[in-house]
Scaffold this active site. Structure first.
Site, mmCIF file in Angstrom:
data_model
loop_
_atom_site.group_PDB
_atom_site.id
_atom_site.type_symbol
_atom_site.label_atom_id
_atom_site.label_comp_id
_atom_site.label_asym_id
_atom_site.label_seq_id
_atom_site.Cartn_x
_atom_site.Cartn_y
_atom_site.Cartn_z
ATOM 1 N N VAL A 118 -10.690 3.659 -3.420
ATOM 2 C CA VAL A 118 -10.502 3.107 -5.262
ATOM 3 C C VAL A 118 -11.393 1.380 -5.277
ATOM 4 O O VAL A 118 -11.726 0.610 -4.304
ATOM 5 C CB VAL A 118 -9.218 1.729 -4.956
ATOM 6 C CG1 VAL A 118 -8.915 1.602 -6.082
ATOM 7 C CG2 VAL A 118 -8.212 3.136 -4.390
ATOM 8 N N HIS A 130 -10.242 -5.050 -3.718
ATOM 9 C CA HIS A 130 -8.848 -5.175 -2.498
ATOM 10 C C HIS A 130 -9.169 -5.547 -1.460
ATOM 11 O O HIS A 130 -9.881 -5.223 -0.064
ATOM 12 C CB HIS A 130 -7.770 -4.516 -2.668
ATOM 13 C CG HIS A 130 -8.492 -2.634 -2.379
ATOM 14 N ND1 HIS A 130 -9.350 -1.510 -2.886
ATOM 15 C CD2 HIS A 130 -8.708 -2.116 -1.705
ATOM 16 C CE1 HIS A 130 -10.508 -0.897 -2.229
ATOM 17 N NE2 HIS A 130 -8.978 -0.986 -1.417
ATOM 18 N N ASP A 132 0.730 -1.079 -0.062
ATOM 19 C CA ASP A 132 0.079 0.128 0.192
ATOM 20 C C ASP A 132 0.769 0.943 0.057
ATOM 21 O O ASP A 132 1.803 1.070 0.632
ATOM 22 C CB ASP A 132 -0.750 -0.443 0.906
ATOM 23 C CG ASP A 132 -2.106 0.776 1.208
ATOM 24 O OD1 ASP A 132 -3.009 0.723 1.164
ATOM 25 O OD2 ASP A 132 -1.603 2.449 1.111
ATOM 26 N N ASN A 169 -12.807 -3.027 2.327
ATOM 27 C CA ASN A 169 -13.626 -1.740 2.815
ATOM 28 C C ASN A 169 -14.777 -2.170 1.548
ATOM 29 O O ASN A 169 -14.301 -2.387 0.471
ATOM 30 C CB ASN A 169 -12.568 0.458 2.156
ATOM 31 C CG ASN A 169 -11.788 -0.101 3.730
ATOM 32 O OD1 ASN A 169 -12.246 -0.818 5.014
ATOM 33 N ND2 ASN A 169 -10.590 0.618 3.986
ATOM 34 N N HIS A 224 -6.538 -5.940 2.406
ATOM 35 C CA HIS A 224 -6.224 -4.917 2.958
ATOM 36 C C HIS A 224 -5.311 -5.755 3.801
ATOM 37 O O HIS A 224 -6.180 -7.088 4.243
ATOM 38 C CB HIS A 224 -6.311 -4.227 3.894
ATOM 39 C CG HIS A 224 -6.959 -2.570 3.292
ATOM 40 N ND1 HIS A 224 -6.155 -1.333 2.857
ATOM 41 C CD2 HIS A 224 -8.071 -2.569 2.550
ATOM 42 C CE1 HIS A 224 -6.823 -0.802 2.482
ATOM 43 N NE2 HIS A 224 -7.823 -1.602 2.227
ATOM 44 N N GLN A 236 -14.808 3.006 1.320
ATOM 45 C CA GLN A 236 -13.553 2.629 -0.102
ATOM 46 C C GLN A 236 -13.441 3.270 -0.819
ATOM 47 O O GLN A 236 -14.270 4.320 -0.934
ATOM 48 C CB GLN A 236 -14.733 1.472 -0.209
ATOM 49 C CG GLN A 236 -13.445 0.961 -1.887
ATOM 50 C CD GLN A 236 -13.990 -0.036 -2.569
ATOM 51 O OE1 GLN A 236 -15.608 -0.298 -2.180
ATOM 52 N NE2 GLN A 236 -14.086 -0.941 -3.185
#
Ligand code: DGP
Length: 114
Positions: free
Chosen positions: A96, A100, A31, A87, A102, A94
């Site tokens: 993006v 995804h 990240d 998220n 994390h 969220q």
């Protein structure tokens, strides 16, 4: 046509990323704004905007993302444990709009999250 997300640009090799794992289905990279000593994002190559837009067809892929998250955690030396976060949408924080996972570790995680 909507703009490519930054993650799609990473998949397409248009943006650099510190990739720690990749296979036919997904990519894992660090990240850009880490919230822990280890903070890796695992993303599917398939463009799924958010978890709530995944379908039954994505069942295997979602399982794969979690297995890769655990694999990356092991690779990063997180034997003592780690946290996995997805998220979803505005209320979920969220930013993006490409699904995804994390993977956070290397410090003691607390609950509740912010
Ligand atoms: P979320 O809030 O769940 O959508 O998390 C998006 C994460 O993506 C956030 O922790 C920062 C990270 N991020 C955003 N842009 C980039 C980028 O261009 N490269 C990398 N490596 N991470 C990014």
């Amino acid at each position: 046509m909507s703009e490519k997300t930054v993650f799609k640009r990473i998949i397409d090799g248009e943006l650099p990323a510190d990739i720690v794992y990749q296979d036919d289905l997904c990519l894992a990279f660090r990240d850009i704004n880490p919230q822990a000593p280890v903070h890796v994002l695992v993303i599917p190559r398939k463009e799924i905007p958010r978890l709530s837009e995944a379908t039954d067809e994505d069942e295997g892929l979602l399982g794969h993302l979690l297995l890769v998250a655990a694999r990356v955690a092991k690779q990063e030396g997180l034997e003592g444990g780690f946290r996995v976060v997805i998220n979803d949408g505005p209320a979920g924080g969220q930013e993006v709009h490409h699904l995804h996972v994390h993977v956070l570790g290397g410090r003691q995680m607390r609950w509740p999250p912010g």
